[in-house]
Write a protein that holds these residues in place. Structure first.
Motif, PDB file in Angstrom:
ATOM      1  N   LEU A   5      -0.284  -0.369  -4.181  1.00  0.00           N
ATOM      2  CA  LEU A   5       0.492  -0.262  -2.952  1.00  0.00           C
ATOM      3  C   LEU A   5       0.169   1.093  -2.355  1.00  0.00           C
ATOM      4  N   TYR A   6      -0.198   1.094  -1.072  1.00  0.00           N
ATOM      5  CA  TYR A   6      -0.411   2.350  -0.357  1.00  0.00           C
ATOM      6  C   TYR A   6       0.707   2.481   0.664  1.00  0.00           C
ATOM      7  N   ILE A   7       1.569   3.468   0.437  1.00  0.00           N
ATOM      8  CA  ILE A   7       2.707   3.701   1.320  1.00  0.00           C
ATOM      9  C   ILE A   7       3.074   5.181   1.245  1.00  0.00           C
ATOM     10  N   PRO A  13       0.529   1.900  -8.470  1.00  0.00           N
ATOM     11  CA  PRO A  13       0.000   0.681  -9.101  1.00  0.00           C
ATOM     12  C   PRO A  13       0.991  -0.479  -8.988  1.00  0.00           C
ATOM     13  N   LEU A  14       0.445  -1.678  -8.855  1.00  0.00           N
ATOM     14  CA  LEU A  14       1.253  -2.895  -8.811  1.00  0.00           C
ATOM     15  C   LEU A  14       0.855  -3.799  -9.970  1.00  0.00           C
ATOM     16  N   GLU A  38      10.135  -3.129  -4.900  1.00  0.00           N
ATOM     17  CA  GLU A  38      10.166  -2.788  -6.330  1.00  0.00           C
ATOM     18  C   GLU A  38       9.336  -1.538  -6.613  1.00  0.00           C
ATOM     19  N   ALA A  39       8.152  -1.451  -6.018  1.00  0.00           N
ATOM     20  CA  ALA A  39       7.257  -0.322  -6.276  1.00  0.00           C
ATOM     21  C   ALA A  39       7.764   0.984  -5.684  1.00  0.00           C
ATOM     22  N   THR A  40       8.568   0.894  -4.638  1.00  0.00           N
ATOM     23  CA  THR A  40       9.079   2.111  -3.996  1.00  0.00           C
ATOM     24  C   THR A  40      10.471   2.467  -4.491  1.00  0.00           C
ATOM     25  N   ASN A  41      10.952   1.747  -5.489  1.00  0.00           N
ATOM     26  CA  ASN A  41      12.297   1.996  -6.023  1.00  0.00           C
ATOM     27  C   ASN A  41      13.346   2.019  -4.915  1.00  0.00           C
ATOM     28  N   ALA A  79       2.979  -0.631   5.032  1.00  0.00           N
ATOM     29  CA  ALA A  79       2.721  -0.712   3.597  1.00  0.00           C
ATOM     30  C   ALA A  79       1.492  -1.586   3.400  1.00  0.00           C
ATOM     31  N   LYS A  80       0.564  -1.110   2.596  1.00  0.00           N
ATOM     32  CA  LYS A  80      -0.668  -1.862   2.360  1.00  0.00           C
ATOM     33  C   LYS A  80      -0.755  -2.231   0.890  1.00  0.00           C
ATOM     34  N   ILE A  81      -0.887  -3.524   0.635  1.00  0.00           N
ATOM     35  CA  ILE A  81      -1.115  -4.019  -0.716  1.00  0.00           C
ATOM     36  C   ILE A  81      -2.618  -4.204  -0.844  1.00  0.00           C
ATOM     37  N   ILE A  82      -3.196  -3.533  -1.840  1.00  0.00           N
ATOM     38  CA  ILE A  82      -4.653  -3.491  -1.987  1.00  0.00           C
ATOM     39  C   ILE A  82      -5.039  -4.005  -3.369  1.00  0.00           C
ATOM     40  N   VAL A  83      -6.014  -4.890  -3.387  1.00  0.00           N
ATOM     41  CA  VAL A  83      -6.596  -5.329  -4.656  1.00  0.00           C
ATOM     42  C   VAL A  83      -8.031  -4.829  -4.669  1.00  0.00           C
ATOM     43  N   SER A  84      -8.299  -3.868  -5.562  1.00  0.00           N
ATOM     44  CA  SER A  84      -9.616  -3.243  -5.610  1.00  0.00           C
ATOM     45  C   SER A  84      -9.663  -2.268  -6.785  1.00  0.00           C
TER      46      SER A  84
END
Length: 107
Positions: A5-7, A13-14, A38-41, A79-84
């Motif tokens: 996650l890029y925010i 990490p996700l 969830e990732a940003t609490n 918010a960007k969800i990235i798979v890489s």
């Protein structure tokens, strides 16, 4: 493959896969928002709405980026969800892709 996650100018990490993200994108976009929250609490308070703003896919490299715009108490948050395996490189490719779309639209 790794998911991120890029925010707020930060990579987090996700715990999700490429196939899960594609499934959520096509069938259950609310799950994408849940991943972000969830990732940003729960840094994002009072979410009014969200939308999938853009999707970037590099099928050869197996990379995926899904940009969400989230409307909350902070205003509009991207918010960007990235798979890489290299999320920074994928983010650069996405920005270049976005810039090329703007350039091609000019008369």
């Amino acid at each position: 493959m790794y998911s991120w996650l890029y925010i707020f100018d930060e990579f987090k990490p996700l715990d999700t896969s490429y196939s899960e993200i594609v499934y959520y994108l096509n069938r259950d976009p609310e799950k994408l928002l849940e991943l972000v929250l969830e990732a940003t609490n729960s840094e994002l308070k009072d979410v009014e709405k969200f939308r999938v703003h853009n999707v970037y896919m590099d099928r050869e490299g197996g990379e995926l980026l899904v940009e969400l715009l989230i409307y909350c108490s902070l205003g509009e948050v991207s918010a960007k969800i990235i798979v890489s395996p290299n999320p920074l490189e994928t983010l650069k490719k996405y920005y270049n892709y976005e810039e090329s779309k703007k350039t091609n639209m000019k008369p």
